[in-house]
Structure formats: C-alpha cells, structure tokens
Design an enzyme around this catalytic site. Structure first.
Site, PDB file in Angstrom:
ATOM      1  CD  GLN A 149     -12.906  -1.995  -1.118  1.00  0.00           C
ATOM      2  OE1 GLN A 149     -12.122  -1.940  -0.179  1.00  0.00           O
ATOM      3  NE2 GLN A 149     -14.117  -2.531  -0.990  1.00  0.00           N
ATOM      4  CG  HIS A 208      -8.260  -0.001  -3.126  1.00  0.00           C
ATOM      5  ND1 HIS A 208      -7.510  -1.109  -2.769  1.00  0.00           N
ATOM      6  CD2 HIS A 208      -8.949   0.345  -1.986  1.00  0.00           C
ATOM      7  CE1 HIS A 208      -7.732  -1.401  -1.505  1.00  0.00           C
ATOM      8  NE2 HIS A 208      -8.595  -0.539  -1.000  1.00  0.00           N
ATOM      9  CB  CYS A 266     -14.177   0.889  -0.330  1.00  0.00           C
ATOM     10  SG  CYS A 266     -13.601   2.590  -0.187  1.00  0.00           S
ATOM     11  CG  ASP A 309     -13.539   6.080  -1.473  1.00  0.00           C
ATOM     12  OD1 ASP A 309     -13.513   5.839  -0.248  1.00  0.00           O
ATOM     13  OD2 ASP A 309     -12.504   6.099  -2.182  1.00  0.00           O
ATOM     14  NE  ARG A 335     -10.077  -5.389   0.175  1.00  0.00           N
ATOM     15  CZ  ARG A 335      -9.365  -4.369   0.669  1.00  0.00           C
ATOM     16  NH1 ARG A 335      -9.974  -3.330   1.181  1.00  0.00           N
ATOM     17  NH2 ARG A 335      -8.038  -4.368   0.600  1.00  0.00           N
ATOM     18  NE  ARG A 386      -3.913   0.537   1.833  1.00  0.00           N
ATOM     19  CZ  ARG A 386      -5.152   0.552   2.333  1.00  0.00           C
ATOM     20  NH1 ARG A 386      -5.402   1.189   3.439  1.00  0.00           N
ATOM     21  NH2 ARG A 386      -6.129  -0.083   1.717  1.00  0.00           N
TER      22      ARG A 386
END
Ligand code: CP
Ligand code: NVA
Length: 314
Positions: free
Chosen positions: A131, A128, A267, A226, A295, A101
């Site tokens: 996700q 991402h 998310c 988001d 996830r 990340r």
C-alpha cells in the site's frame, strides 16, 4: 532470497528503483506485456480484499503470467491440518512468487523462513508495505517529489498502514506527523516508532506523534487516514472506537489546517462519516482512486524486481 515483508527489508535504493519502474510500467504497459511470461503468483488470503486481490491478479495477467487465488478457509493450513512450514515447502515447488495477507506478522515471517521463493506482505496486522509503495508513487505524481514534504496521518495509529507509512516516509525523506489518542491501543507500536525514528535520523526526516489532530495536520502537504475498524478489529468495538477516534475525523475544518494544496489520501476501504466526511473523500483534494490504481503499477514493479533477484539467486 529478497522478500518484501516490511518496507525496511528494502533499501531506499530498492524503493526508489521500484517507484521508477512502476512509473515506467504505467506509462508503457505494452513493453511489459510478457515480462512475467510463464510465471505464477500464489495469492494467500486469511482476510477480505478488493484492491489487493484485483490488482495483483490483474497485474500478473497484464504481464503475461498467472495468479492463483487461495483462501485459507479452504486450505489444509486453515483447517489446522498442515503446518505453515510444510505449506511453504510445498508451494515453493510449484509457484515462482507468493503474496500473503495474514493476521499475524510472525506467521508471514515463518512462511518466508521456509519458502524458497520470494514472499510479499499483502497486509498483516503489523504492516502493509505494498500500500505504501503505491502511496509514495501517488505522492510523487501529485507533488513531483517526496523528500521534504510533510505527511500527516490521523486516526487509528496502532495500525498496519500507519506503521508502513511511518517507515516509508522516514526512508524517503518526508516528515511524518501522526495524530492519535495517547493510549497504547491506538498509538503506533513503540518498536515501529523507534525504528521509524532511527531511519528518519539517517535520512534527514522526522517522525512526530501528537495528541491533537490539528497539530499533526498543520501545514501538511498530505493528509492521510485509514479505517477505524481494520479487518482484525471485532465489530463489537465499533461504538467505543467511533467515540475515541471522532476528534481525529478528517473533515473540512481539519483539512483547512493543512496546506491549501494538500492532497487527501485513504488506502480504502473507507467509511464516509467515520474516519473522513463525504465532502473530503469525494472532494477535489482526494486522490484515493489514484492510490487504488497505483497498487497495480507499484506491485507489478515489486513482482518484477523480486522475480529478477530470485532468478539471479538460482
Ligand atoms: N487497500 C487495500 O489493501 O484494500 P483491500 O483490503 O481491498 O485489498
Ligand atoms: N488498516 C486496514 C487496512 C485495509 C487495507 C486493515 O487492516 O483493515
């Protein structure tokens, strides 16, 4: 070496088989209790995380493997004492697979160039993909399909989740409508938009961008938003961004423009009163904790699929 840096690194067939495997692992976890036996995942973090860290680490434990949490603040790389290149050469001698990340997507690409083990993007400023694999699984579970659905995303759209959602929908045959301010700072990056539109043409779907949130959401099967304050956005921008994004808040009125059986997705992490109201995220249409759970299952499928390919390559 197959990696997962962005979703379009993979073919639609890779995506579909990962979703099938995720469903299978979720239904029969006992069958996968040793699937990653003696395998080690390195988890490199430059930014905070709850879901990504816990789901990857738990995933490896459940499959009989091991995960190492590595915060770059305590690394030679983070201290400016070691290059990304040397870091990648070194970790490739110890571990079987890596998730990272990072802030800059170009750093992730550089890492992948010098690694001899698969690299998974666990979020960069640009994308991402993990996700969105979990989200596609969630959509499939709730709607029974992905192809032919209308997904609406509203809010900050110069955004990793928006970018990957556009690519993921385009590749799996869902139409995606993005609702966001017109200014470049808040809209999807042009190169990603162009890529998503190209994929949509190939896969018989569409990608549209609207300045009006209601236009984007009209008759949607899925309404997604988001954070307005992604990890890389300075806190000093809060007031201005709240003012700019408030017309895109997902509230009961906006949900009423969607299909009556639409699901609401975020998310997470989420801020009630900002990108959505509490009644929406805590209401009956919300599937946000299914997304969070998925996830784990989706990433287990990604790990097994990339490990299997890497073993064949050696
Ligand atoms: N959705 C997501 O990636 O959450 P974290 O930032 O908590 O990992
Ligand atoms: N766009 C958000 C996603 C968090 C999981 C961020 O980058 O912080």
């Amino acid at each position: 070496m197959r990696h997962l840096l962005t979703l379009d690194d993979w073919t639609p067939a890779h995506i579909e088989s990962a979703l099938d495997l995720a469903e299978e692992i979720k239904a029969h976890p006992g069958n996968y209790a040793h699937a990653a036996h003696r395998r080690t995942l390195l988890m490199i973090f430059e930014k905070p995380s709850l879901r990504t860290r816990l789901s990857f680490e738990t995933g490896m434990t459940r499959m009989g493997g091991h995960a190492i949490y590595y915060d770059t603040r305590s690394s030679p790389m983070g201290a400016g004492k070691e290059t990304l290149e040397d870091t990648a050469h070194t970790f490739s001698r110890y571990v079987d697979i890596v998730m990272a990340r990072l802030f800059k997507h170009s750093d992730l690409e550089e890492m992948a160039r010098h690694a001899s083990v698969p690299i998974i993007n666990a979020l960069t400023d640009l994308a991402h993909p993990c996700q969105i694999l979990a989200d596609l699984l969630t959509i499939r579970e709730h709607k029974g399909r992905i192809r032919g659905l209308k997904v609406a995303y509203v809010g900050d759209s110069n955004n990793n989740v928006t970018h990957s959602l556009m690519i993921g929908c385009a590749m799996t045959g869902a139409d995606i409508a993005v609702g966001c301010p017109a200014a470049a700072d808040y809209a999807p990056q042009p190169s990603v938009l162009e890529r998503a539109r190209g994929l949509a043409k190939t896969h018989n779907s569409s990608v549209t961008v609207h300045e009006s949130a209601a236009d984007a959401v009209a008759d949607a099967d899925v309404v997604y938003t988001d954070s307005w304050m992604s990890y890389h956005i300075p806190q000093a921008e809060l007031d201005e961004r709240v003012r700019i994004f408030m017309p895109y808040q997902v509230n009961a009125d906006l949900m009423a423009a969607a299909s009556s059986d639409a699901i609401f997705m975020n998310c997470l992490p989420a801020m009630r009163g900002y990108e959505q109201t509490a009644d929406v995220i805590d209401g009956p249409q919300s599937v946000v904790f299914d997304q969070a759970e998925n996830r784990l299952h989706a990433q287990n499928a990604v790990l097994l699929s990339l490990l299997e390919d890497a073993e064949k390559a050696h």
